[in-house]
Design a protein around this motif. Sequence first.
Motif, PDB file in Angstrom:
ATOM      1  N   LEU A 282       0.825  -1.209   0.000  1.00 26.15           N
ATOM      2  CA  LEU A 282       0.000   0.000   0.000  1.00 26.15           C
ATOM      3  C   LEU A 282       0.858   1.257   0.000  1.00 26.15           C
ATOM      4  O   LEU A 282       0.557   2.236  -0.698  1.00 26.15           O
ATOM      5  CB  LEU A 282      -0.939  -0.009   1.211  1.00 26.15           C
ATOM      6  N   MET A 283       1.935   1.249   0.794  1.00 28.33           N
ATOM      7  CA  MET A 283       2.838   2.397   0.822  1.00 28.33           C
ATOM      8  C   MET A 283       3.487   2.614  -0.546  1.00 28.33           C
ATOM      9  O   MET A 283       3.623   3.752  -1.014  1.00 28.33           O
ATOM     10  CB  MET A 283       3.928   2.184   1.882  1.00 28.33           C
ATOM     11  N   ALA A 284       3.901   1.517  -1.194  1.00 27.07           N
ATOM     12  CA  ALA A 284       4.530   1.625  -2.507  1.00 27.07           C
ATOM     13  C   ALA A 284       3.554   2.180  -3.537  1.00 27.07           C
ATOM     14  O   ALA A 284       3.912   3.041  -4.357  1.00 27.07           O
ATOM     15  CB  ALA A 284       5.057   0.259  -2.942  1.00 27.07           C
ATOM     16  N   ASP A 285       2.317   1.695  -3.518  1.00 26.54           N
ATOM     17  CA  ASP A 285       1.306   2.209  -4.447  1.00 26.54           C
ATOM     18  C   ASP A 285       1.043   3.693  -4.210  1.00 26.54           C
ATOM     19  O   ASP A 285       0.894   4.476  -5.159  1.00 26.54           O
ATOM     20  CB  ASP A 285      -0.001   1.429  -4.291  1.00 26.54           C
ATOM     21  N   HIS A 286       0.971   4.082  -2.943  1.00 24.97           N
ATOM     22  CA  HIS A 286       0.738   5.489  -2.622  1.00 24.97           C
ATOM     23  C   HIS A 286       1.910   6.360  -3.065  1.00 24.97           C
ATOM     24  O   HIS A 286       1.723   7.472  -3.571  1.00 24.97           O
ATOM     25  CB  HIS A 286       0.503   5.642  -1.119  1.00 24.97           C
ATOM     26  N   LEU A 287       3.123   5.846  -2.909  1.00 26.98           N
ATOM     27  CA  LEU A 287       4.305   6.574  -3.342  1.00 26.98           C
ATOM     28  C   LEU A 287       4.263   6.845  -4.848  1.00 26.98           C
ATOM     29  O   LEU A 287       4.521   7.968  -5.309  1.00 26.98           O
ATOM     30  CB  LEU A 287       5.558   5.773  -2.989  1.00 26.98           C
ATOM     31  N   VAL A 288       3.911   5.818  -5.617  1.00 19.25           N
ATOM     32  CA  VAL A 288       3.820   5.976  -7.072  1.00 19.25           C
ATOM     33  C   VAL A 288       2.751   7.002  -7.427  1.00 19.25           C
ATOM     34  O   VAL A 288       2.947   7.857  -8.305  1.00 19.25           O
ATOM     35  CB  VAL A 288       3.517   4.617  -7.741  1.00 19.25           C
ATOM     36  N   ALA A 289       1.607   6.955  -6.748  1.00 22.86           N
ATOM     37  CA  ALA A 289       0.512   7.880  -7.039  1.00 22.86           C
ATOM     38  C   ALA A 289       0.896   9.319  -6.731  1.00 22.86           C
ATOM     39  O   ALA A 289       0.612  10.229  -7.512  1.00 22.86           O
ATOM     40  CB  ALA A 289      -0.734   7.480  -6.246  1.00 22.86           C
ATOM     41  N   VAL A 290       1.560   9.530  -5.607  1.00 22.43           N
ATOM     42  CA  VAL A 290       1.967  10.886  -5.221  1.00 22.43           C
ATOM     43  C   VAL A 290       3.009  11.424  -6.191  1.00 22.43           C
ATOM     44  O   VAL A 290       2.975  12.599  -6.588  1.00 22.43           O
ATOM     45  CB  VAL A 290       2.498  10.888  -3.773  1.00 22.43           C
ATOM     46  N   ALA A 291       3.958  10.581  -6.591  1.00 24.28           N
ATOM     47  CA  ALA A 291       4.983  11.009  -7.540  1.00 24.28           C
ATOM     48  C   ALA A 291       4.357  11.389  -8.876  1.00 24.28           C
ATOM     49  O   ALA A 291       4.779  12.342  -9.532  1.00 24.28           O
ATOM     50  CB  ALA A 291       6.018   9.905  -7.728  1.00 24.28           C
ATOM     51  N   ARG A 292       3.322  10.655  -9.286  1.00 22.86           N
ATOM     52  CA  ARG A 292       2.653  10.942 -10.546  1.00 22.86           C
ATOM     53  C   ARG A 292       1.936  12.293 -10.495  1.00 22.86           C
ATOM     54  O   ARG A 292       1.891  13.037 -11.474  1.00 22.86           O
ATOM     55  CB  ARG A 292       1.663   9.828 -10.856  1.00 22.86           C
TER      56      ARG A 292
END
Length: 304
Positions: free
Chosen positions: A292-302
């Motif tokens: 979940l943290m990894a998915d959130h990181l990708v979303a925020v970076a996008r």
Amino acid sequence: MRLHAASLYYFDAVRRAGSIRAAARRLNVASSAVNRQILKLEDEIGAVLFERVPGGVRLTAAGEALARHVVVVLQDFERARGEIEGLKGARIGHVDIVTIEGLTRTFLPEALGQLHDRAPRITVSATTQGSDRIAAMVTGGQADMGIGFDIQRQPDLRQAAVARFRLGLVAAPGHPLAGRPWVTLNDCIGHRLILPDASLSIHRILRPLLADLPPGEGAFVTSSSVQLMYRMTLAGLGISFQTRLGLEPELARGELVHVPLMRQGEPMWSELGIYVRAGRSLAPSVDLTLRLMADHLVAVAREG
């Protein structure tokens, strides 16, 4: 489900707390009971595990050796417990996270909110440290995962996810540099600088450039506190440097401005990574939180 000797749990609690009294409070037992278990363990092993020092205890060389074993044993036990609970259809467990202060305003609350929606029975302990301490806490078993900027690589640390964010100057909207499309550090000479100290990762990035500043052009304030630097910048007392993470509300309201920082015509970047101990089998609760943290990181970076 305490499959291992109580003395190992007590040893680990003392190791984490740095004192027998503090460990006893966390375990909700008497200090004498903790001390008895440590003495029993030392007698069984035939070596002193803790050196008594003013204000607490610290591991001896023998204690360090045992600690490496205990970290693996207890983390593997937590993984097994989570797998057993998973067979029952339950998402349950506990996750220790160590992160930097700058992620506690928006990134971490948003990610933990998503975790709660998916698995409300997973509990989390979140500790803040400078980036220089995160790797040691993860590899030493004090945290299940670490999240921080530009953490230096090492063999026993695995980078599970990473994203890049642009570094920039942060200033109040009325500052003379606030209206520029980009700036260099040379542009900042003559302005009051609010800078991170060596415990923060951005210090390593800025250090070579700041070394070229003329005499008398150093920092107005140097601090390990992201909150202090943020508050001073918001009050118009100087300019600071960081990514946009954690500043989203103030940037949206126009209370702060983020101006990209350039070096030799190229943008400057900072890497935000999520780390776990290399070679470790993750408990289901840790694995779910990590994903979940990894998915959130990708979303925020996008987004930015």
